[in-house]
Design an enzyme around this catalytic site. Structure first.
Site, short mmCIF file in Angstrom:
data_model
loop_
_atom_site.label_atom_id
_atom_site.label_comp_id
_atom_site.label_asym_id
_atom_site.label_seq_id
_atom_site.Cartn_x
_atom_site.Cartn_y
_atom_site.Cartn_z
N GLY A 76 29.09 6.78 5.24
CA GLY A 76 29.45 8.19 5.12
C GLY A 76 30.89 8.47 4.77
O GLY A 76 31.28 9.62 4.62
N ARG B 231 27.01 5.02 -6.76
CA ARG B 231 27.15 4.81 -5.32
C ARG B 231 28.35 3.93 -5.00
O ARG B 231 28.58 2.93 -5.67
CB ARG B 231 25.89 4.16 -4.75
CG ARG B 231 24.63 5.00 -4.91
CD ARG B 231 23.38 4.20 -4.52
NE ARG B 231 22.19 5.03 -4.59
CZ ARG B 231 21.66 5.70 -3.56
NH1 ARG B 231 22.25 5.65 -2.38
NH2 ARG B 231 20.58 6.42 -3.71
N CYS C 62 51.05 -13.04 25.80
CA CYS C 62 50.79 -12.02 26.84
C CYS C 62 51.10 -10.61 26.35
O CYS C 62 51.12 -9.67 27.14
CB CYS C 62 51.57 -12.33 28.11
SG CYS C 62 53.35 -12.33 27.90
N HIS D 204 24.40 11.69 10.29
CA HIS D 204 25.80 11.27 10.24
C HIS D 204 26.38 11.13 11.65
O HIS D 204 27.04 10.13 11.97
CB HIS D 204 26.61 12.30 9.44
CG HIS D 204 28.09 12.02 9.43
ND1 HIS D 204 28.95 12.53 10.38
CD2 HIS D 204 28.83 11.25 8.61
CE1 HIS D 204 30.17 12.09 10.14
NE2 HIS D 204 30.14 11.31 9.08
N ARG E 260 21.77 -3.58 4.73
CA ARG E 260 23.02 -4.08 5.28
C ARG E 260 22.78 -4.41 6.74
O ARG E 260 21.83 -3.93 7.34
CB ARG E 260 24.14 -3.03 5.16
CG ARG E 260 23.86 -1.72 5.88
CD ARG E 260 24.89 -0.66 5.54
NE ARG E 260 24.52 0.63 6.09
CZ ARG E 260 25.03 1.79 5.68
NH1 ARG E 260 25.93 1.82 4.72
NH2 ARG E 260 24.65 2.94 6.23
N SER F 242 55.29 -18.30 26.82
CA SER F 242 54.35 -17.19 26.64
C SER F 242 54.99 -16.23 25.65
O SER F 242 56.11 -15.75 25.88
CB SER F 242 54.09 -16.47 27.97
OG SER F 242 53.14 -15.44 27.78
N LYS G 268 27.16 -3.01 -0.74
CA LYS G 268 25.98 -2.44 -1.37
C LYS G 268 25.57 -3.24 -2.60
O LYS G 268 24.41 -3.63 -2.78
CB LYS G 268 26.23 -0.98 -1.73
CG LYS G 268 24.98 -0.26 -2.21
CD LYS G 268 25.26 1.21 -2.49
CE LYS G 268 25.09 2.07 -1.26
NZ LYS G 268 26.29 2.44 -0.57
N MET H 72 32.70 7.33 2.01
CA MET H 72 33.01 7.49 0.59
C MET H 72 31.87 8.23 -0.09
O MET H 72 30.92 8.65 0.55
CB MET H 72 33.29 6.12 -0.03
CG MET H 72 34.58 5.50 0.48
SD MET H 72 34.92 3.91 -0.24
CE MET H 72 33.56 2.94 0.40
N TYR I 33 46.10 -20.23 25.20
CA TYR I 33 45.43 -19.09 25.82
C TYR I 33 46.01 -17.78 25.30
O TYR I 33 47.09 -17.74 24.72
CB TYR I 33 45.53 -19.14 27.35
CG TYR I 33 46.91 -18.84 27.91
CD1 TYR I 33 47.31 -17.53 28.20
CD2 TYR I 33 47.83 -19.86 28.15
CE1 TYR I 33 48.57 -17.26 28.71
CE2 TYR I 33 49.09 -19.59 28.67
CZ TYR I 33 49.46 -18.29 28.94
OH TYR I 33 50.71 -18.01 29.43
#
Length: 903
Positions: free
Chosen positions: A103, A94, A860, A482, A362, A793, A24, A105, A880
């Protein structure tokens, strides 16, 4: 020594200071630098929040001195002063963490109001109702957020006042009502707290700042952080902003808008909602039905509800029609911010006496389908590059695209079962029995029941129940309520604004069109259309095409890491290929034994066998099943690489569970039930996780390894014969290795068996032998292990268990204490522990490649589908990751984002 800076004017910050100023504060500063209409203010940093906790939940003298200094500057800059009897300054306080937590805090508005200031505001504005409306809101928010009073008690007083006056909405209460409510609120405050409501604005400000810091650790914020992988040690910043008022009269208003539709990605018209003569909390709370920003949006909204154009203009005019100048300015702001940030924007604004002020912007939360639509559209429009588009979508969002939708044919059949319509706030499909509280939804989910949460409106306290429910239905609230915002963020199905429902939360019923529903009833919720159905609607798997295919194509172009799947059946393998898997990184052979009673009996025969002959009988029974399954997986993967792990778990896991099962196994082996029971007793282990399992089974019973190798090689030979172009190279993985000699022992079994089968078939097929690195000792000896292993792996589940020294199955009993006491920020089974487990992985990779430079490295464990872990695996150079079929798209995108971040 220079004093550490804990407070920044908006003009001193920018968007790159997000970690320090929070989202913010950084975005307010950035809008200021873009010369957009932002009220004046300053931001107290996240470091001040962390210091607040380090100092025992106390604002230190040096931080307080800077707050005082910048408050004085704000007074001079605005020409107003807190508590001034002539020109009083009012501010909002704020919260703003670096990661968006909508919503979760707390915020306090109208700070600076007291018994004298309210009279000054009344006189200056000429509007008594506005003055006391602002004061009563401040007392309520301060009492709730700062002092911990029950918000519901304040709401009861408002409802009582409306009942007394015979009116329905808050806006129908007049100036005297607001003054009376202010008096009642202050009296309640004094009664409950034993002190008068504070009149000194500086005391109000100091308490409010501390309260916002405290809200970083409220229950809902902690839960949201855990759900969204936000570390505890980030803290929240606090922005102190000059108040602008949307509740001064009919030339004032407040609203929330998006540069594109957050539910669909559509941008045919300006999407958002506003209220005349209101403050921001009125829009998001759902207490009043908001109106549309654009004329086209308003007309579409009215048409969906059967409202005539005349009625719409009279009761629900758009901002474009009521305040055209402010609307034009808002369009300019929207276009400026979207071009500047290269992403869809979520904006909050207030209009005071016809002038627009921006209170927040935002990158907007959006549904998965909307995220893809926006990304593809913005690239086509030249507003974003492909890399920027790939970074717009959170990988976990893709999970929402891969789950069930309602079957269109069943929907047609059940058209008459629609009980109400609301706003399609968050797409998806969900069915379940009705519950009326978040706590009931949580409890039902823990019991394995599917429920739909029905509420008048949701609040931040409901987040756990919302996450547990299959779908959420609210009576009140629009697309920016909300319920809508949080549901979209978590990927939950939601329909909001079902105004026809009459909910009786006390008696746990709701009534619509004369029909009453109770907790025993099942309903189905279509978050894509806004329809709510009686009973259960059939669901079907989602299909991937269109924007998804385009977007994932960009991800595949950008990523370096390959993505495989963990698949134990041909069906799993086929589904993974549909989702883009490039091979199988893990076939768990033990999972193949539960497909039929015959297979279960065969593996049980192996477990209780007393000699080699009995084991041979069991293995001869199992081998055809194994061969058949391996063939099916090879076929499903279409020539892509497949890694098969030899039998891994302790044998006792397969033992007969009932007397009948024991008799059946005994008869098949020609032994007695007593023999079966004796074998079961001998297999019992104190700590099976570290017991007789993995490669140890093949060391003790080499015939198991022989059978499995024969099945793997024969299956590959059969499939290669059918598809010569595929040239499958089987990858055989030996689990739970901790000593190079045991790996070599089992590898020798595999080689002798495989070579004989290949020779007997007169084939030149090759194969690879590798191992799972899941014991810390294996990581330490990786250079020696790589002399035998052609691939590693990393089995990160077991590696995490053995490194931490606790079981994944039991850790849940105490890990909650570790999170609440900030010992751990996250579950190490969800995100790889980079400091410990990660260090072992990185070390093993380097040591292994020092012996064998072409060593193939993969993961894996469950971490293979976790975006944060994937970023780490990419960084250390693995080849991978392998994950469950439904997480393959998530891994593909996460791998692309990792490549973008790491250059």
């Amino acid at each position: 020594m220079t004093e550490k800076k804990y407070v920044y004017k908006f003009a001193e910050g920018n968007a790159n200071m997000r970690e320090l100023l929070g989202g913010k504060g950084a975005n307010l500063a950035e809008m200021k630098s873009l010369h957009l209409p932002v009220p004046e203010g300053y931001t107290i940093t996240t470091e001040a929040c962390i210091k607040y906790y380090d100092d025992g939940e106390k604002i230190s003298d040096d931080v307080q001195a800077q707050i005082d200094e910048y408050t004085k500057w704000l007074e001079e800059e605005t020409g107003m002063k807190l508590g001034d009897p002539v020109n009083p300054l009012l501010v909002s306080v704020r919260s703003g963490a670096r990661a968006s937590m909508p919503g979760m805090m707390d915020t306090i508005l109208n700070l600076g109001m007291n018994d004298e200031v309210v009279k000054v505001v009344e006189k200056k504005s000429g509007n008594k109702r506005f003055a006391y409306d602002s004061y009563r809101r401040f007392v309520m928010m301060f009492g709730d957020v700062v002092m911990g009073l029950e918000k519901a008690e304040f709401e009861k007083m408002i409802d009582a006042q409306k009942a007394k006056k015979g009116v329905k909405n808050d806006i129908d209460l007049d100036a005297d009502d607001m003054e009376e409510l202010t008096r009642q609120f202050k009296a309640y405050y004094q009664e409950k707290l034993g002190e008068a409501f504070p009149q000194d604005p500086h005391v109000q400000l100091n308490r409010a700042v501390a309260a916002v810091f405290r809200s970083w650790n409220n229950e809902r914020a902690i839960y949201y952080r855990k759900m969204n992988d936000i570390p505890d040690d980030w803290g929240t910043a606090v922005s102190v902003v000059q108040m602008v008022f949307g509740n001064m009269g009919n030339d004032c208003g407040t609203g929330v808008c998006f540069s594109r539709n957050p539910a669909t990605g559509d941008h045919r018209y300006f999407y958002g909602e506003y209220l005349i003569n209101a403050q921001g909390e009125d829009v998001v709370s759902g207490a009043r039905t908001p109106q549309q920003i654009s004329k086209a949006g308003s007309q579409e909204w009215a048409k969906e509800r059967g409202i005539t154009e005349e009625e719409r203009l009279e009761k629900y005019p758009s901002l474009e029609e009521t305040m055209p100048e402010a609307y034009h300015d808002l369009v300019t702001v929207r276009d400026t911010l979207e071009k500047h940030y290269h992403d869809m924007q979520d904006m909050e604004f207030t209009i005071q006496n016809g002038k627009l002020y921006m209170l927040q912007c935002r990158n907007g939360k959006r549904t998965a389908n909307a995220a893809l639509q926006i990304a593809v559209d913005m690239v086509a429009e030249g507003l974003a590059t492909k890399d920027q588009a790939l970074m717009m979508v959170e990988p976990k969002q893709l999970d929402n695209l891969l789950h069930n939708q309602f079957d269109p044919e069943d929907l047609k059949a059940k058209k008459g079962d629609i009980i109400t319509h609301g706003l399609a706030a968050a797409p998806g499909a969900g069915s379940g029995t009705i519950v009326f509280t978040a706590a009931e939804a949580e409890a039902a989910a823990k019991a394995g029941k599917k429920v739909v949460l029905v509420r008048l409106e949701t609040s931040p306290e409901d987040i756990k129940g919302m996450a547990a429910a299959q779908a959420i239905v609210t009576v009140r609230g629009g697309m920016t309520s909300h319920a809508a915002v949080v549901a979209r963020g978590m990927g939950a199905c939601c329909v909001s604004g079902c105004g026809e429902l009459q909910v009786d939360e006390e008696n746990k019923t709701f009534t619509v069109n004369g029909e009453t529903f109770t907790e025993k009833d099942t309903i189905s919720v279509d978050g894509t259309t806004g329809a709510v159905y009686r009973g259960e609607v059939k669901q079907i798997p989602a299909k991937i095409s269109g924007n998804f295919a385009t977007f994932m194509g960009w991800a595949d172009e950008r990523r370096r890491l390959h993505v495989r799947t963990n698949a134990d059946t041909p069906a799993d393998a086929r589904r993974a290929v549909e989702f883009g898997a490039e091979g199988v990184g893990l076939v768990r052979t033990e999972h193949m034994f539960f497909n039929s009673a015959e297979r279960i009996k065969a593996i049980r025969m192996l477990c209780v066998a007393q000699n080699s002959e009995q084991r041979k009988l069991a293995l001869d029974t199992l081998e055809p099943y194994q061969t058949e399954d391996f063939e099916g997986i090879y076929e499903a993967m279409g020539g892509r690489p497949v890694t098969v792990r030899l039998l891994d778990p302790p044998l006792h896991e397969f033992l007969p569970k009932t007397d009948e099962e024991a008799k059946d196994v005994a008869a098949s082996l020609g032994i007695t039930v007593a023999d079966v029971e004796a074998a079961a007793a001998s297999l019992k282990e104190f700590n099976p996780m570290m017991g007789h399992r993995g490669c140890r089974l093949d060391v003790t019973y080499p015939e198991i390894g022989v059978m499995q190798t024969r099945a793997i090689i024969n299956a590959a030979l059969h499939v290669n014969a059918k598809h010569p172009d595929w040239k499958i190279v089987p990858e055989i993985m030996i689990p739970l290795v901790g000593e190079p000699k045991e790996l070599e022992y089992v590898a020798d079994i595999i080689r002798k068996t495989a070579d004989k089968v290949i020779a007997d078939n007169k084939s030149d097929m090759t194969y690879k032998i590798g191992t799972m690195i899941e014991i810390p000792r294996a990581a330490l000896l990786a250079d020696q292990i790589a002399k035998t292993a052609e691939f590693f792996s990393f089995g990160t589940n077991d590696l995490t268990q053995m490194t931490f020294g606790f079981s994944r199955d039991d850790a849940g009993k105490f890990l909650g204490d570790y999170y609440s006491k900030h010992i751990y920020d996250f579950d190490p089974f969800a995100h790889v522990d980079q400091a410990g487990v990660g260090q072992l992985i990185e070390m093993a990779a380097k040591k292994g490649r020092s012996t064998r430079p072409d060593l193939h490295l993969g993961v894996c464990g469950e971490h293979g589908g976790d975006p944060a872990s994937i970023e780490f695996f990419n960084k250390i150079g693995l080849d991978y990751v392998s994950c469950s079929p439904y997480r393959v798209p998530i891994a593909r995108l996460a791998a692309a984002q990792a490549a973008i971040k790491q250059g």
